[in-house]
Design a protein around this motif. Structure first.
Motif, PDB file in Angstrom:
ATOM      1  N   LEU A  39      38.968 -80.610  90.372  1.00 24.21           N
ATOM      2  CA  LEU A  39      40.411 -80.781  90.243  1.00 24.21           C
ATOM      3  C   LEU A  39      40.834 -82.118  90.840  1.00 24.21           C
ATOM      4  N   LYS A  40      41.858 -82.729  90.227  1.00 29.88           N
ATOM      5  CA  LYS A  40      42.373 -84.005  90.738  1.00 29.88           C
ATOM      6  C   LYS A  40      43.886 -84.062  90.546  1.00 29.88           C
ATOM      7  N   LYS A  41      44.494 -84.964  91.264  1.00 32.73           N
ATOM      8  CA  LYS A  41      45.942 -85.135  91.196  1.00 32.73           C
ATOM      9  C   LYS A  41      46.356 -85.458  89.760  1.00 32.73           C
ATOM     10  N   GLY A  42      47.414 -84.782  89.293  1.00 29.32           N
ATOM     11  CA  GLY A  42      47.926 -85.011  87.955  1.00 29.32           C
ATOM     12  C   GLY A  42      47.438 -84.010  86.919  1.00 29.32           C
ATOM     13  N   ASP A  43      46.428 -83.204  87.249  1.00 33.69           N
ATOM     14  CA  ASP A  43      45.941 -82.187  86.311  1.00 33.69           C
ATOM     15  C   ASP A  43      46.988 -81.101  86.118  1.00 33.69           C
ATOM     16  N   ALA A  44      47.177 -80.679  84.879  1.00 34.15           N
ATOM     17  CA  ALA A  44      48.036 -79.537  84.584  1.00 34.15           C
ATOM     18  C   ALA A  44      47.165 -78.294  84.699  1.00 34.15           C
ATOM     19  N   VAL A  45      47.608 -77.318  85.505  1.00 35.05           N
ATOM     20  CA  VAL A  45      46.791 -76.153  85.780  1.00 35.05           C
ATOM     21  C   VAL A  45      47.593 -74.865  85.623  1.00 35.05           C
ATOM     22  N   ASP A  59      43.719 -81.081  98.763  1.00 35.60           N
ATOM     23  CA  ASP A  59      42.759 -81.323  99.836  1.00 35.60           C
ATOM     24  C   ASP A  59      41.611 -80.332  99.677  1.00 35.60           C
ATOM     25  N   GLU A  60      40.818 -80.166 100.690  1.00 36.04           N
ATOM     26  CA  GLU A  60      39.596 -79.365 100.573  1.00 36.04           C
ATOM     27  C   GLU A  60      39.862 -77.912 100.178  1.00 36.04           C
ATOM     28  N   ASN A  61      40.907 -77.293 100.743  1.00 37.54           N
ATOM     29  CA  ASN A  61      41.148 -75.865 100.516  1.00 37.54           C
ATOM     30  C   ASN A  61      42.432 -75.538  99.776  1.00 37.54           C
ATOM     31  N   THR A  62      43.378 -76.460  99.708  1.00 37.01           N
ATOM     32  CA  THR A  62      44.672 -76.153  99.106  1.00 37.01           C
ATOM     33  C   THR A  62      45.071 -77.200  98.077  1.00 37.01           C
ATOM     34  N   VAL A  63      45.973 -76.771  97.194  1.00 37.86           N
ATOM     35  CA  VAL A  63      46.586 -77.688  96.235  1.00 37.86           C
ATOM     36  C   VAL A  63      48.089 -77.491  96.302  1.00 37.86           C
ATOM     37  N   VAL A  64      48.821 -78.561  96.124  1.00 34.07           N
ATOM     38  CA  VAL A  64      50.276 -78.498  96.035  1.00 34.07           C
ATOM     39  C   VAL A  64      50.618 -78.710  94.570  1.00 34.07           C
ATOM     40  N   LEU A  65      51.250 -77.693  93.973  1.00 33.51           N
ATOM     41  CA  LEU A  65      51.602 -77.761  92.557  1.00 33.51           C
ATOM     42  C   LEU A  65      53.083 -78.055  92.417  1.00 33.51           C
ATOM     43  N   GLN A  66      53.387 -78.898  91.449  1.00 31.23           N
ATOM     44  CA  GLN A  66      54.776 -79.247  91.177  1.00 31.23           C
ATOM     45  C   GLN A  66      55.188 -78.555  89.887  1.00 31.23           C
ATOM     46  N   ALA A  67      56.297 -77.832  89.963  1.00 33.52           N
ATOM     47  CA  ALA A  67      56.821 -77.125  88.791  1.00 33.52           C
ATOM     48  C   ALA A  67      57.655 -78.094  87.952  1.00 33.52           C
ATOM     49  N   GLY A  68      58.082 -77.633  86.794  1.00 33.43           N
ATOM     50  CA  GLY A  68      58.881 -78.453  85.894  1.00 33.43           C
ATOM     51  C   GLY A  68      60.205 -78.877  86.491  1.00 33.43           C
ATOM     52  N   ASP A  69      60.773 -78.088  87.396  1.00 38.41           N
ATOM     53  CA  ASP A  69      62.060 -78.439  88.006  1.00 38.41           C
ATOM     54  C   ASP A  69      61.898 -79.306  89.243  1.00 38.41           C
ATOM     55  N   GLY A  70      60.669 -79.684  89.573  1.00 38.05           N
ATOM     56  CA  GLY A  70      60.415 -80.557  90.714  1.00 38.05           C
ATOM     57  C   GLY A  70      60.059 -79.841  91.996  1.00 38.05           C
ATOM     58  N   SER A  71      60.199 -78.523  92.023  1.00 45.56           N
ATOM     59  CA  SER A  71      59.839 -77.797  93.239  1.00 45.56           C
ATOM     60  C   SER A  71      58.326 -77.819  93.434  1.00 45.56           C
TER      61      SER A  71
END
Length: 86
Positions: A39-45, A59-71
């Motif tokens: 996984l890398k930054k910018g991937d749609a998942v 990072d190693e254990n977590t990902v921060v996902l951005q929703a369509g509304d920016g949250s």
């Protein structure tokens, strides 16, 4: 010799069980682990809960996902089910 004959059907059932159930499941788990490690930054998942988002940070254990509304929501890396193709 008769005792060995009694175990042959049991052994045959285990071999069939292994090739039909266990081995395909192990291959699928290996593919999922590889996908999650790449996984890398910018991937749609898509997460296992059905949330669709874009990776904002990772990072190693977590990902921060951005929703369509920016949250932004934080998930464990193992919660990613698939990389979606848009």
């Amino acid at each position: 010799m008769e005792q060995l004959g009694a175990f042959i059907p049991l052994i045959l059932m285990f071999v069939i069980f292994y090739f039909l159930l266990i081995r395909p499941q192990q291959k699928r788990q290996k593919q999922v682990r590889q996908m999650q490690s790449e996984l890398k930054k910018g991937d749609a998942v898509v997460t296992i809960g059905g949330f669709h988002g874009t990776i904002h940070a990772i990072d190693e254990n977590t990902v921060v996902l951005q929703a369509g509304d920016g949250s932004k929501l934080t998930y464990d890396r193992s919660a990613i089910r698939e990389v979606s193709v848009n």
